[in-house]
Design an enzyme around this catalytic site. Structure first.
Site, PDB file in Angstrom:
ATOM      1  N   CYS A 157      21.228  17.475  43.386  1.00 48.35           N
ATOM      2  CA  CYS A 157      22.028  17.727  42.641  1.00 48.35           C
ATOM      3  C   CYS A 157      22.968  16.543  42.778  1.00 48.35           C
ATOM      4  O   CYS A 157      22.886  15.356  41.895  1.00 48.35           O
ATOM      5  CB  CYS A 157      22.956  18.650  42.527  1.00 48.35           C
ATOM      6  SG  CYS A 157      21.890  20.107  42.014  1.00 48.35           S
ATOM      7  N   ARG A 183      22.969  14.364  39.218  1.00 47.11           N
ATOM      8  CA  ARG A 183      22.102  14.290  38.062  1.00 47.11           C
ATOM      9  C   ARG A 183      22.713  15.775  37.142  1.00 47.11           C
ATOM     10  O   ARG A 183      22.449  15.944  35.757  1.00 47.11           O
ATOM     11  CB  ARG A 183      20.645  14.785  38.498  1.00 47.11           C
ATOM     12  CG  ARG A 183      20.446  15.814  39.222  1.00 47.11           C
ATOM     13  CD  ARG A 183      18.914  16.217  39.665  1.00 47.11           C
ATOM     14  NE  ARG A 183      18.847  17.401  40.413  1.00 47.11           N
ATOM     15  CZ  ARG A 183      18.883  18.709  39.755  1.00 47.11           C
ATOM     16  NH1 ARG A 183      18.999  18.802  38.660  1.00 47.11           N
ATOM     17  NH2 ARG A 183      18.844  19.599  40.792  1.00 47.11           N
ATOM     18  N   SER A 184      23.181  16.804  37.806  1.00 50.55           N
ATOM     19  CA  SER A 184      23.302  17.939  37.184  1.00 50.55           C
ATOM     20  C   SER A 184      24.730  18.768  37.738  1.00 50.55           C
ATOM     21  O   SER A 184      24.606  18.571  39.251  1.00 50.55           O
ATOM     22  CB  SER A 184      22.360  18.877  37.181  1.00 50.55           C
ATOM     23  OG  SER A 184      22.274  20.269  36.648  1.00 50.55           O
ATOM     24  N   ASP A 186      26.823  22.549  37.583  1.00 49.94           N
ATOM     25  CA  ASP A 186      27.486  23.732  37.379  1.00 49.94           C
ATOM     26  C   ASP A 186      28.946  23.564  37.394  1.00 49.94           C
ATOM     27  O   ASP A 186      29.429  23.711  38.587  1.00 49.94           O
ATOM     28  CB  ASP A 186      27.047  24.872  38.089  1.00 49.94           C
ATOM     29  CG  ASP A 186      27.639  26.405  37.876  1.00 49.94           C
ATOM     30  OD1 ASP A 186      28.759  26.473  37.270  1.00 49.94           O
ATOM     31  OD2 ASP A 186      26.852  27.400  38.421  1.00 49.94           O
ATOM     32  N   TYR A 226      27.899  27.470  32.232  1.00 52.11           N
ATOM     33  CA  TYR A 226      26.814  28.578  31.790  1.00 52.11           C
ATOM     34  C   TYR A 226      27.212  29.587  30.724  1.00 52.11           C
ATOM     35  O   TYR A 226      28.651  29.826  30.799  1.00 52.11           O
ATOM     36  CB  TYR A 226      26.388  29.175  33.234  1.00 52.11           C
ATOM     37  CG  TYR A 226      25.360  28.479  33.696  1.00 52.11           C
ATOM     38  CD1 TYR A 226      23.972  28.403  33.204  1.00 52.11           C
ATOM     39  CD2 TYR A 226      25.468  27.719  34.773  1.00 52.11           C
ATOM     40  CE1 TYR A 226      23.036  27.916  33.900  1.00 52.11           C
ATOM     41  CE2 TYR A 226      24.436  26.959  35.713  1.00 52.11           C
ATOM     42  CZ  TYR A 226      23.063  27.354  35.075  1.00 52.11           C
ATOM     43  OH  TYR A 226      22.348  26.387  35.711  1.00 52.11           O
TER      44      TYR A 226
END
Length: 282
Positions: A157, A183-184, A186, A226
């Site tokens: 990540c 890149r990503s 949560d 989320y």
């Protein structure tokens, strides 16, 4: 409030108010019950933290700074890809029966490469350049190695750090700055965790290279909340905030490989209550 609180609140508000939803799209992550985990997301979030002014720990809730540091040292210092070398359970669900997460994270940091100065891994290369060629524009790490992705239990990540050294007029010490590329992310589970651990890394590298800390720039390609985290985020960013804690590092450590979490001291860290049992999409 701490500056990290301000950045976090503004980022979350922007994602919730102006982000796009992945609901109904073909997504990879699922919840434990098997349903798809959709997100509200923003592309290309960039947050800047001046580490010379304050340590960027959230006060809305407590960030486990020493646990975050231990994970960073697991990757950067121990260069391990085995959870048995880690003092937390954050990687347990991605480990195989032997504790390995595959050719990911610490594994990549420990791979030695041929340079004209000799064989070095990525960590030693960074330290070598900061000490011997600090104004180089080529001081960076990258663990997103395409040829090994099929042997990683989770794609990286936070995958790259780019270091850049500057100098303030009239100041004797150089200033260490860095960009963390991700890149990503949560946002609820990991945002401040990553900010804190790479801030600690910068403090450690600056100390052993006789520099002072400057800016950490955090670039997140896909910053997402989320669907099941939205009410938790809404409650979190409505909380009372507090001043940033004081961060101290044992000044006697001059070798990066000698640092432990015991060399970190956090003072005056006042926070809101922890959010427990955060559902994690896998």
């Amino acid at each position: 409030m701490s500056y990290a609180d301000q950045v976090f609140i503004n980022m979350c508000r922007d994602i919730l108010d102006n982000g796009c939803s992945t609901e109904g799209e073909k997504v990879r992550p699922k919840w434990e019950d098997g349903s798809y985990a959709y997100t509200m997301k923003k592309f290309g979030v960039v947050n800047r933290y001046d580490l010379s002014k304050e340590f960027p720990a959230l006060t809305l809730r407590k960030t486990a700074i020493k646990s975050a540091t231990d994970e960073m040292l697991w990757i950067w210092q121990r260069k391990s890809n085995n959870i048995h070398d880690l003092n937390s359970t954050v990687w347990d669900e991605w480990a195989d029966e032997n504790g390995s997460i595959g050719k990911a994270y610490g594994y990549q940091m420990g791979v030695k490469h041929q340079y004209k100065e000799g064989m070095m891994d990525q960590v030693d290369r960074v330290i070598y350049d900061l000490k011997n060629n600090p104004y180089s524009r080529r001081i960076m790490t990258n663990i997103y190695v395409h040829q090994d992705l099929h042997e990683m239990n989770l794609y990286p990540c936070a995958y790259s750090m780019t270091f850049n050294v500057t100098k303030k007029p009239g100041d004797d010490k150089l200033v260490l700055n860095a960009i963390l590329n991700q890149r990503s992310q949560d946002v609820l589970a990991a945002n401040n965790w990553n900010v804190v651990q790479y801030s600690v890394l910068m403090h450690m590298l600056a100390q052993v290279c006789d520099m002072q800390v400057g800016e950490l720039v955090h670039v997140i390609a896909d910053a997402h909340i989320y669907d099941r985290h939205i009410p938790l985020i809404e409650e979190l960013i409505s909380r009372e905030t507090h001043p940033a804690p004081i961060f101290k590092l044992n000044p006697d450590i001059k070798n990066f490989y000698d640092f432990t979490t015991k060399d970190i001291t956090i003072e005056n860290y006042v926070t809101g209550p922890q959010i427990k049992n955060i559902p994690i999409a896998v």
